[in-house]
Design a protein around this motif. Sequence first.
Motif, PDB file in Angstrom:
ATOM      1  N   TYR A 124       0.889  -1.167   0.000  1.00  0.00           N
ATOM      2  CA  TYR A 124       0.000   0.000   0.000  1.00  0.00           C
ATOM      3  C   TYR A 124       0.924   1.213   0.000  1.00  0.00           C
ATOM      4  CZ  TYR A 124      -4.739   1.817   0.402  1.00  0.00           C
ATOM      5  OH  TYR A 124      -5.963   2.398   0.126  1.00  0.00           O
ATOM      6  N   PRO A 125       1.440   1.545  -1.191  1.00  0.00           N
ATOM      7  CA  PRO A 125       2.523   2.526  -1.272  1.00  0.00           C
ATOM      8  C   PRO A 125       2.014   3.960  -1.315  1.00  0.00           C
ATOM      9  CG  PRO A 125       2.008   1.707  -3.450  1.00  0.00           C
ATOM     10  CD  PRO A 125       1.069   0.994  -2.498  1.00  0.00           C
ATOM     11  N   CYS A 126       2.957   4.870  -1.253  1.00  0.00           N
ATOM     12  CA  CYS A 126       2.658   6.271  -1.522  1.00  0.00           C
ATOM     13  C   CYS A 126       2.105   6.391  -2.937  1.00  0.00           C
ATOM     14  CB  CYS A 126       3.949   7.079  -1.390  1.00  0.00           C
ATOM     15  SG  CYS A 126       3.853   8.779  -1.974  1.00  0.00           S
ATOM     16  N   ILE A 161       4.926  -9.425  11.361  1.00  0.00           N
ATOM     17  CA  ILE A 161       5.567  -9.984  10.165  1.00  0.00           C
ATOM     18  C   ILE A 161       7.058 -10.196  10.396  1.00  0.00           C
ATOM     19  CG2 ILE A 161       6.186  -9.483   7.771  1.00  0.00           C
ATOM     20  CD1 ILE A 161       3.294 -10.381   8.101  1.00  0.00           C
ATOM     21  N   GLU A 162       7.730  -9.246  11.037  1.00  0.00           N
ATOM     22  CA  GLU A 162       9.167  -9.397  11.245  1.00  0.00           C
ATOM     23  C   GLU A 162       9.476 -10.462  12.290  1.00  0.00           C
ATOM     24  OE1 GLU A 162      11.552  -5.929  11.380  1.00  0.00           O
ATOM     25  OE2 GLU A 162      10.928  -5.389   9.345  1.00  0.00           O
ATOM     26  N   GLN A 163       8.601 -10.626  13.286  1.00  0.00           N
ATOM     27  CA  GLN A 163       8.780 -11.703  14.243  1.00  0.00           C
ATOM     28  C   GLN A 163       8.578 -13.071  13.591  1.00  0.00           C
ATOM     29  OE1 GLN A 163       9.508 -12.040  17.727  1.00  0.00           O
ATOM     30  NE2 GLN A 163      10.421 -10.044  17.345  1.00  0.00           N
ATOM     31  N   ALA A 164       7.879 -13.086  12.457  1.00  0.00           N
ATOM     32  CA  ALA A 164       7.665 -14.334  11.715  1.00  0.00           C
ATOM     33  C   ALA A 164       8.708 -14.532  10.619  1.00  0.00           C
ATOM     34  CB  ALA A 164       6.261 -14.353  11.113  1.00  0.00           C
ATOM     35  N   GLY A 165       9.747 -13.696  10.605  1.00  0.00           N
ATOM     36  CA  GLY A 165      10.825 -13.874   9.646  1.00  0.00           C
ATOM     37  C   GLY A 165      10.676 -13.106   8.356  1.00  0.00           C
ATOM     38  N   GLY A 166       9.595 -12.323   8.213  1.00  0.00           N
ATOM     39  CA  GLY A 166       9.426 -11.499   7.032  1.00  0.00           C
ATOM     40  C   GLY A 166      10.016 -10.118   7.236  1.00  0.00           C
ATOM     41  N   ARG A 167       9.596  -9.195   6.382  1.00  0.00           N
ATOM     42  CA  ARG A 167      10.062  -7.813   6.498  1.00  0.00           C
ATOM     43  C   ARG A 167       8.890  -6.874   6.330  1.00  0.00           C
ATOM     44  NH1 ARG A 167      14.170  -4.741   3.608  1.00  0.00           N
ATOM     45  NH2 ARG A 167      13.607  -3.419   5.367  1.00  0.00           N
ATOM     46  N   ALA A 168       8.997  -5.684   6.950  1.00  0.00           N
ATOM     47  CA  ALA A 168       7.990  -4.631   6.808  1.00  0.00           C
ATOM     48  C   ALA A 168       8.713  -3.316   6.589  1.00  0.00           C
ATOM     49  CB  ALA A 168       7.102  -4.558   8.046  1.00  0.00           C
ATOM     50  N   SER A 169       8.272  -2.569   5.593  1.00  0.00           N
ATOM     51  CA  SER A 169       8.981  -1.369   5.165  1.00  0.00           C
ATOM     52  C   SER A 169       7.989  -0.301   4.731  1.00  0.00           C
ATOM     53  CB  SER A 169       9.904  -1.728   3.982  1.00  0.00           C
ATOM     54  OG  SER A 169      10.472  -0.585   3.384  1.00  0.00           O
ATOM     55  N   THR A 170       8.421   0.929   4.737  1.00  0.00           N
ATOM     56  CA  THR A 170       7.630   1.997   4.121  1.00  0.00           C
ATOM     57  C   THR A 170       7.823   2.004   2.611  1.00  0.00           C
ATOM     58  OG1 THR A 170       9.415   3.635   4.252  1.00  0.00           O
ATOM     59  CG2 THR A 170       7.929   3.450   6.169  1.00  0.00           C
ATOM     60  N   GLY A 171       8.706   1.162   2.138  1.00  0.00           N
ATOM     61  CA  GLY A 171       9.154   1.191   0.748  1.00  0.00           C
ATOM     62  C   GLY A 171      10.554   1.755   0.652  1.00  0.00           C
ATOM     63  N   ARG A 172      10.902   2.570   1.655  1.00  0.00           N
ATOM     64  CA  ARG A 172      12.211   3.208   1.671  1.00  0.00           C
ATOM     65  C   ARG A 172      13.036   2.859   2.903  1.00  0.00           C
ATOM     66  NH1 ARG A 172       8.778   6.542  -1.137  1.00  0.00           N
ATOM     67  NH2 ARG A 172       9.682   7.654  -2.937  1.00  0.00           N
ATOM     68  N   GLN A 173      12.372   2.484   4.008  1.00  0.00           N
ATOM     69  CA  GLN A 173      13.074   2.157   5.239  1.00  0.00           C
ATOM     70  C   GLN A 173      12.223   1.211   6.072  1.00  0.00           C
ATOM     71  OE1 GLN A 173      12.156   6.398   7.149  1.00  0.00           O
ATOM     72  NE2 GLN A 173      12.978   4.993   8.681  1.00  0.00           N
ATOM     73  N   PRO A 174      12.852   0.491   7.008  1.00  0.00           N
ATOM     74  CA  PRO A 174      12.070  -0.389   7.890  1.00  0.00           C
ATOM     75  C   PRO A 174      11.007   0.415   8.629  1.00  0.00           C
ATOM     76  CG  PRO A 174      14.412  -0.870   8.082  1.00  0.00           C
ATOM     77  CD  PRO A 174      14.305   0.372   7.257  1.00  0.00           C
ATOM     78  N   VAL A 175       9.783  -0.054   8.594  1.00  0.00           N
ATOM     79  CA  VAL A 175       8.683   0.727   9.165  1.00  0.00           C
ATOM     80  C   VAL A 175       8.822   0.826  10.679  1.00  0.00           C
ATOM     81  CG1 VAL A 175       7.041  -1.191   9.468  1.00  0.00           C
ATOM     82  CG2 VAL A 175       6.197   1.119   9.013  1.00  0.00           C
ATOM     83  N   LEU A 176       9.401  -0.191  11.327  1.00  0.00           N
ATOM     84  CA  LEU A 176       9.511  -0.183  12.781  1.00  0.00           C
ATOM     85  C   LEU A 176      10.507   0.858  13.285  1.00  0.00           C
ATOM     86  CD1 LEU A 176       9.381  -3.982  13.708  1.00  0.00           C
ATOM     87  CD2 LEU A 176       7.504  -2.345  13.488  1.00  0.00           C
ATOM     88  N   VAL A 224       1.559   6.287   6.820  1.00  0.00           N
ATOM     89  CA  VAL A 224       2.782   5.911   6.101  1.00  0.00           C
ATOM     90  C   VAL A 224       2.423   4.976   4.958  1.00  0.00           C
ATOM     91  CG1 VAL A 224       4.325   6.123   8.095  1.00  0.00           C
ATOM     92  CG2 VAL A 224       3.173   3.939   7.656  1.00  0.00           C
ATOM     93  N   GLY A 225       3.367   4.807   4.041  1.00  0.00           N
ATOM     94  CA  GLY A 225       3.278   3.733   3.071  1.00  0.00           C
ATOM     95  C   GLY A 225       3.672   2.430   3.762  1.00  0.00           C
TER      96      GLY A 225
END
Length: 362
Positions: A270-272, A296-311, A322-323
Motif C-alpha cells: 500500500y505505497p505512496c 511480520i518481522e517476528q515471523a521472519g518477514g520484512r515490513a517497510s515503508t518502501g524506503r526504510q524499515p517501518v519499525l 505511512v506507506g
Amino acid sequence: MTMPCRTTLTQFLIEERRHFPHASGDFNSLILNVALACKAIARQVALGALGACRDNAGGALNVQGETQQPMDVIGNQAFIDFSEWSGNLAGMASEEMATPYQIPDCHPRGKYLLVFDPLDGSSNIDVNVAVGSIFSVLRATREETAGEAAVTEQDFLQPGTEQVAAGYAVYGPATMLVLTVGNGVNGFTLDPNLGEFMLTHPALTVPAATSEFAINASNSRFWEGPVKRYVDECLAGRSGVRGKDFNMRWIASLVAEAHRILMRGGVFLYPCDHKNPDLRWRLRLLYEANPIGFIIEQAGGRASTGRQPVLKVQPSALHQRVGLVFGSREEVDRIEGYHHDVQMADLPSPLFHEHGLFRASA
C-alpha cells in the motif's frame, strides 16, 4: 471420543511468563482482556445485519475523515470496556478517537499503553468479507504517566521497535487471534464450544520467497516509478526479468491480507501515491503499520515503508500515515532496492510526467 489436548491462550501466556520470574502478571491480564474484547466483537460481527447494523450507531466522521460504520463504534467501545478497569493501563489510543483515552479516576492506572484499530476493513462487513481488529502494546515511558498523570499524545509516539506485544484478530469462517510478545508469532483459534482461544498455529513463519503479491491495481496510474516497475515485472511473468509467473490478490482488509501472507507467504503493497495530494499515504503508523510490521518481522518477514524499515520510523503524530510494504523478505528487499535506485527514484514515470497522460490534477 478423546479430545486432542491443546494449549489455551491463558496457558500459553503463563508459560511465556515463566521466562520472566519477576513479572507481575499485569501483561498477561492485559492480553487476556484484549482477547475478551475480540471475542465480543467476533460475536457481533457474526450476527451481521441481525446485530449491530440494525442500530443507528455510526454514520459520523471519525478523526480520519472517514464515515464510521456501526461496528467501528461498537468495536471501539468493546476495547475500552474490557481494558480500562484492570489497573494495567496508563491510557489508550484508537484510530476512532481524536485524542488519547484517559483511564477514569475510579480505576487504577498501570504501566502499559494500548493502541488499536477496533475494526479494520469494516466497510467489508456488508459483503461478508473477513475483517479484523489490530492492537499494539507499549510501555508508559514516563513514571508520572504510569501513576497519576494524564497521558498525552507524546507518550504514544514511540517507534515500532519499542512495542512489547502486537496482534490481530481476524473474524472470518473461524475467529483467530495472532499474537507476538517478541518471541515469534503464534496463532490461536477461538473454540466456540469452550469460548477459549486455543493454540492451533504455533511458530508461524513467512516464507522468504513468494510468487504472490497484493496491491490495489486501480491506483496504478498514481504510483511512483519504483512501484510501477515492480508490478510491471511481476505481471510480465516467466517471459520477463523475474522469470516466473505471479498471482495478484487484493481483499481491501489489512488484517485479511496479513493473515493470508502469514499462512502461505506473499507480499502486500500500500505505497505512496499521488491520487490525492493531501493523502499520499493511507495506513496509520501506530494502529496498523507498526503492529502488523512487528508481527511480520517476528515471523521472519520484512515490513517497510518502501524506503526504510517501518519499525524504525519515529512517529510525529498520533494519527500519522505511512506507506507500507510487508511480507516475504526477498520481495520487500527488492522493492526497497528499487526505491533506493537513485535514477529510478529521481526519474518520473512517463505516465506521470508534467505532460504525461495520467498526470494527477493539482
